[in-house]
Design a protein around this motif. Structure first.
Motif, mmCIF file in Angstrom:
data_model
loop_
_atom_site.group_PDB
_atom_site.id
_atom_site.type_symbol
_atom_site.label_atom_id
_atom_site.label_comp_id
_atom_site.label_asym_id
_atom_site.label_seq_id
_atom_site.Cartn_x
_atom_site.Cartn_y
_atom_site.Cartn_z
ATOM 1 N N LYS A 1 -8.184 -3.439 0.403
ATOM 2 C CA LYS A 1 -8.043 -2.102 0.992
ATOM 3 C C LYS A 1 -8.904 -1.975 2.244
ATOM 4 O O LYS A 1 -8.475 -1.413 3.256
ATOM 5 N N THR B 1 0.815 -1.209 0.000
ATOM 6 C CA THR B 1 0.000 0.000 0.000
ATOM 7 C C THR B 1 0.851 1.263 0.000
ATOM 8 O O THR B 1 1.998 1.255 0.425
ATOM 9 N N GLN C 1 -7.459 -1.558 6.110
ATOM 10 C CA GLN C 1 -7.837 -0.448 6.995
ATOM 11 C C GLN C 1 -8.319 -0.977 8.348
ATOM 12 O O GLN C 1 -7.854 -0.541 9.406
ATOM 13 N N GLU D 1 -1.521 -5.871 -6.627
ATOM 14 C CA GLU D 1 -2.286 -4.735 -6.130
ATOM 15 C C GLU D 1 -3.353 -5.217 -5.161
ATOM 16 O O GLU D 1 -3.856 -6.333 -5.267
ATOM 17 N N LEU D 2 -3.693 -4.338 -4.221
ATOM 18 C CA LEU D 2 -4.798 -4.630 -3.321
ATOM 19 C C LEU D 2 -6.109 -4.499 -4.071
ATOM 20 O O LEU D 2 -6.279 -3.569 -4.872
#
Length: 149
Positions: free
Chosen positions: A107, A52, A111, A101-102
């Motif tokens: 994502k 990230t 979080q 990639e996330l």
């Protein structure tokens, strides 16, 4: 009933290997408990964090950031891809490189899992004053991260 033989004793209480090992075991326990609701573990959170905030990374770049070998990284990415948290695809300009990639789910999980992990860290550091906790973090950073990184 407690006796003088309980606990590590004065020699182990000063032994850095003993102290670091048991601190790591405690931190791992707290982090594992915090991350379980999100279906990931501490190593997988580390991979998500490494991916990230930067341009999409290759598998090799992510492995280098974490200081792990390529085979281990592939296994971790396979698990995260299976959970729908990352996607891999060939690099646009160099089709031999896989870009990681996330996903949107990744994502969101990152979080929430980061918040939970931060809570575990606060619990781990609770016996220390805020200044002592920051000093510990800074001292470990100095030991672990090479200058200029």
């Amino acid at each position: 009933m407690s006796s003088d033989d309980d606990g590590p004793g004065p020699a182990l209480s000063r032994n850095l290997v003993y102290l670091l090992k048991h601190a790591q075991l405690r931190m791992t326990e707290l982090t594992t408990n915090a991350l379980t609701p999100f279906g990931i573990d501490g190593r997988e959170l580390g991979v998500l964090l490494a991916l990230t905030g930067r341009e999409p990374a290759s598998q090799q770049q992510a492995a280098q950031r974490l200081g792990i070998d390529r085979t281990t990284m592939v296994a971790l990415l396979d698990a995260l891809e299976g959970k729908g948290l990352v996607s891999r695809h060939p690099h646009v300009e160099d089709r031999r490189r896989n870009v990681v990639e996330l996903t949107d789910a990744g994502k969101d999980t990152l979080q929430k899992a980061t918040e939970a992990s931060d809570g575990a860290e606060r619990q781990f550091l609770a016996p220390l004053s805020p200044q002592a906790a920051e000093q510990l973090r800074n001292s470990l950073r100095t030991i672990v991260i090479p200058p200029g990184s």
